[in-house]
Design an enzyme around this catalytic site. Structure first.
Site, PDB file in Angstrom:
ATOM      1  N   VAL A  43       5.565   3.933   4.717  1.00  0.00           N
ATOM      2  CA  VAL A  43       5.475   4.541   3.385  1.00  0.00           C
ATOM      3  C   VAL A  43       4.011   4.872   3.059  1.00  0.00           C
ATOM      4  CG1 VAL A  43       5.900   4.228   0.918  1.00  0.00           C
ATOM      5  CG2 VAL A  43       7.577   3.418   2.586  1.00  0.00           C
ATOM      6  N   CYS A  44       3.106   3.949   3.365  1.00  0.00           N
ATOM      7  CA  CYS A  44       1.683   4.175   3.078  1.00  0.00           C
ATOM      8  C   CYS A  44       1.146   5.351   3.883  1.00  0.00           C
ATOM      9  CB  CYS A  44       0.866   2.926   3.376  1.00  0.00           C
ATOM     10  SG  CYS A  44       1.292   1.525   2.323  1.00  0.00           S
ATOM     11  N   GLY A  45       1.544   5.428   5.134  1.00  0.00           N
ATOM     12  CA  GLY A  45       1.109   6.548   5.971  1.00  0.00           C
ATOM     13  C   GLY A  45       1.565   7.880   5.401  1.00  0.00           C
ATOM     14  N   MET A  48      -0.465   8.631   2.070  1.00  0.00           N
ATOM     15  CA  MET A  48      -1.842   9.085   2.299  1.00  0.00           C
ATOM     16  C   MET A  48      -1.851  10.486   2.930  1.00  0.00           C
ATOM     17  SD  MET A  48      -3.681   6.781   0.921  1.00  0.00           S
ATOM     18  CE  MET A  48      -2.403   6.175  -0.176  1.00  0.00           C
TER      19      MET A  48
END
Length: 156
Positions: A43-45, A48
């Protein structure tokens, strides 16, 4: 989370292994603080990467996006290089989560930042915030709406 209208707490964190970035360095610009749990998580990838793709829209609205997590400066360097990110990732590493705590978005249970967004105006005042549910990419629409609303207020 910090209330809208609050003065954003100042901080200085590593943006690279040998450079630091402070909130004061960005005076005169709008700042998007994107707190996120961890580099390398799916999710973070995606989050960003979306902000990286949205940079031209943020720039047109005089805004600089900054990612912040408790990962180390070396982890950020590898993650940023792998994902070809063109905005700084700041390491809230030691003391762990100190800046996230200032912004009331540190998750003591998991030892990481919550997925939270702040838009700070040119004078350092919080103008918008959002806390995303766990595992959900908050996207960029709310950020862009907040920045455009700030433009509308300034043009009156």
């Amino acid at each position: 989370m910090l209330a809208i209208g609050t003065t954003a707490p100042s901080f200085e964190l590593h943006s690279t292994p040998d450079q630091k970035l402070s909130l004061e360095d960005l005076k005169g610009k709008r700042v998007i603080l994107a707190f996120y749990p961890a580099d390398w998580s799916p999710v973070c990838g995606d989050q960003m990467a979306l902000y990286n793709e949205s940079l031209r829209f943020f720039t047109k609205l005089n805004a600089q996006v900054i990612g912040i997590s408790v990962d180390s400066k070396w982890c950020h360097l590898a993650f940023s290089g792998d994902r070809k990110l063109h905005f700084p990732l700041l390491a809230d590493f030691e003391p762990k989560g100190e800046v996230a705590r200032l912004y009331e978005v540190y998750d003591d249970t998991n030892g990481e930042c919550k997925r939270a967004l702040y838009v700070i105006d040119e004078e350092g005042i919080v103008r918008w915030n959002y806390l995303s549910p766990k595992g959900i990419n908050p996207g960029a629409d709310g950020i862009l709406d907040a920045l455009e609303a700030m433009d509308a207020v300034q043009s009156k």
